[in-house]
Enzyme design. Sequence first.
Site, PDB file in Angstrom:
ATOM      1  N   GLY A  55       0.784  -1.237   0.000  1.00 45.48           N
ATOM      2  CA  GLY A  55       0.000   0.000   0.000  1.00 45.48           C
ATOM      3  C   GLY A  55       0.818   1.291   0.000  1.00 45.48           C
ATOM      4  O   GLY A  55       0.266   2.368   0.190  1.00 45.48           O
ATOM      5  N   LYS A 155       5.378  -0.351 -14.164  1.00 47.03           N
ATOM      6  CA  LYS A 155       6.725  -0.919 -14.036  1.00 47.03           C
ATOM      7  C   LYS A 155       6.870  -2.060 -15.041  1.00 47.03           C
ATOM      8  O   LYS A 155       5.947  -2.857 -15.210  1.00 47.03           O
ATOM      9  CB  LYS A 155       6.906  -1.471 -12.619  1.00 47.03           C
ATOM     10  CG  LYS A 155       8.250  -2.175 -12.436  1.00 47.03           C
ATOM     11  CD  LYS A 155       8.551  -2.419 -10.994  1.00 47.03           C
ATOM     12  CE  LYS A 155       7.687  -3.538 -10.432  1.00 47.03           C
ATOM     13  NZ  LYS A 155       7.855  -3.640  -8.978  1.00 47.03           N
TER      14      LYS A 155
HETATM   15  C1  LIG Z   1       6.261  -4.546  -5.899  1.00 48.80           C
HETATM   16  S1  LIG Z   1       4.712  -5.039  -5.264  1.00 48.80           S
HETATM   17  C2  LIG Z   1       3.813  -3.512  -5.239  1.00 48.80           C
HETATM   18  C3  LIG Z   1       4.253  -2.548  -4.163  1.00 48.80           C
HETATM   19  C4  LIG Z   1       3.319  -1.363  -4.034  1.00 48.80           C
HETATM   20  N1  LIG Z   1       3.408  -0.477  -5.185  1.00 48.80           N
HETATM   21  C5  LIG Z   1       3.607  -0.550  -2.795  1.00 48.80           C
HETATM   22  O1  LIG Z   1       4.067   0.581  -2.922  1.00 48.80           O
HETATM   23  O2  LIG Z   1       3.327  -1.024  -1.691  1.00 48.80           O
HETATM   24  C6  LIG Z   1       4.005  -5.888  -6.635  1.00 48.80           C
HETATM   25  C7  LIG Z   1       2.622  -6.455  -6.384  1.00 48.80           C
HETATM   26  O3  LIG Z   1       2.048  -6.885  -7.611  1.00 48.80           O
HETATM   27  C8  LIG Z   1       1.062  -7.855  -7.258  1.00 48.80           C
HETATM   28  N2  LIG Z   1       0.567  -8.574  -8.441  1.00 48.80           N
HETATM   29  C9  LIG Z   1       1.286  -9.386  -9.261  1.00 48.80           C
HETATM   30  N3  LIG Z   1       0.470  -9.935 -10.202  1.00 48.80           N
HETATM   31  C10 LIG Z   1      -0.782  -9.444  -9.979  1.00 48.80           C
HETATM   32  C11 LIG Z   1      -2.042  -9.659 -10.589  1.00 48.80           C
HETATM   33  N4  LIG Z   1      -2.181 -10.511 -11.638  1.00 48.80           N
HETATM   34  N5  LIG Z   1      -3.140  -9.029 -10.102  1.00 48.80           N
HETATM   35  C12 LIG Z   1      -3.010  -8.188  -9.035  1.00 48.80           C
HETATM   36  N6  LIG Z   1      -1.832  -7.961  -8.391  1.00 48.80           N
HETATM   37  C13 LIG Z   1      -0.728  -8.572  -8.850  1.00 48.80           C
HETATM   38  C14 LIG Z   1       1.812  -8.723  -6.257  1.00 48.80           C
HETATM   39  O4  LIG Z   1       0.929  -9.491  -5.466  1.00 48.80           O
HETATM   40  C15 LIG Z   1       2.605  -7.691  -5.447  1.00 48.80           C
HETATM   41  O5  LIG Z   1       1.972  -7.361  -4.240  1.00 48.80           O
END
Ligand SMILES: C[S@@+](CC[C@H](N)C(=O)[O-])C[C@H]1O[C@@H](n2cnc3c(N)ncnc32)[C@H](O)[C@@H]1O
Length: 213
Positions: A55, A155
């Site tokens: 988050g 990203k």
């Molecule tokens: C690097 S983290 C995001 C961090 C976030 N921007 C923050 O500032 O807290 C990447 C996220 O992408 C999510 N993710 C990956 N594939 C996904 C999908 N198909 N649908 C939804 N979320 C996804 C993962 O579960 C993970 O929590």
Amino acid sequence: MGKRWLKERKREYYYRKAKKMDYRSRASFKLMQIDDKFKVLPRGGAVADLGAAPGGWLQVAKERVGPNGKVVGVDLQRIEPLKGVVTLQGDILREETVESLQEILGGKADTVISDMSPNISGSYSTDHARSVELCSHALDFARKTLRTGGSLVMKIFEGDMMGDFLTEVRKSFSMVKLHSPKASRSRSSEIYIIAKGFRGEPDTGAAKAADEE
Ligand SMILES: C[S@@+](CC[C@H](N)C(=O)[O-])C[C@H]1O[C@@H](n2cnc3c(N)ncnc32)[C@H](O)[C@@H]1O
């Protein structure tokens, strides 16, 4: 001093700073730096955050759009409740998740942000291909959800499919740039695509032409 040592120091610097400022992740600083440079989070705007757990980006988006703005976030993981933000647990690759998000938004979004990452396999080309797949879904979602003129930030892990993907993004946005915020770990191959000036839904033009006939 080795390069690796410097990278670790940078990582630790943002980790401590995030803790001190009550941000849920170091990633918060990446979005702040992106918004400082590209102004993608308009005050009073509506923002959809894809891959939002835990988050950190949601917190920054909420701060920047302010009390009259709207922020919704989705992730495969559960997101701890956050004041003033609506969150949803689901897979953005599934149509039902897309529909629920659009319902919560209740109208067009000004900005779609995606920090989605695949599970890292360790194979450079596999991770790149999975990242491009996630970005394609973020682009589809943006095409369906953004208002004309809106912005998309995502990203992507760099690799050989990037050129073709950027060509696809350029079809829908008038300005597309690649950017690596300072807070991004230099070790990783991640980079951010900043797309502004959404041209409108692909079929809008055809519909308009038909109307004018
Ligand atoms: C690097 S983290 C995001 C961090 C976030 N921007 C923050 O500032 O807290 C990447 C996220 O992408 C999510 N993710 C990956 N594939 C996904 C999908 N198909 N649908 C939804 N979320 C996804 C993962 O579960 C993970 O929590």
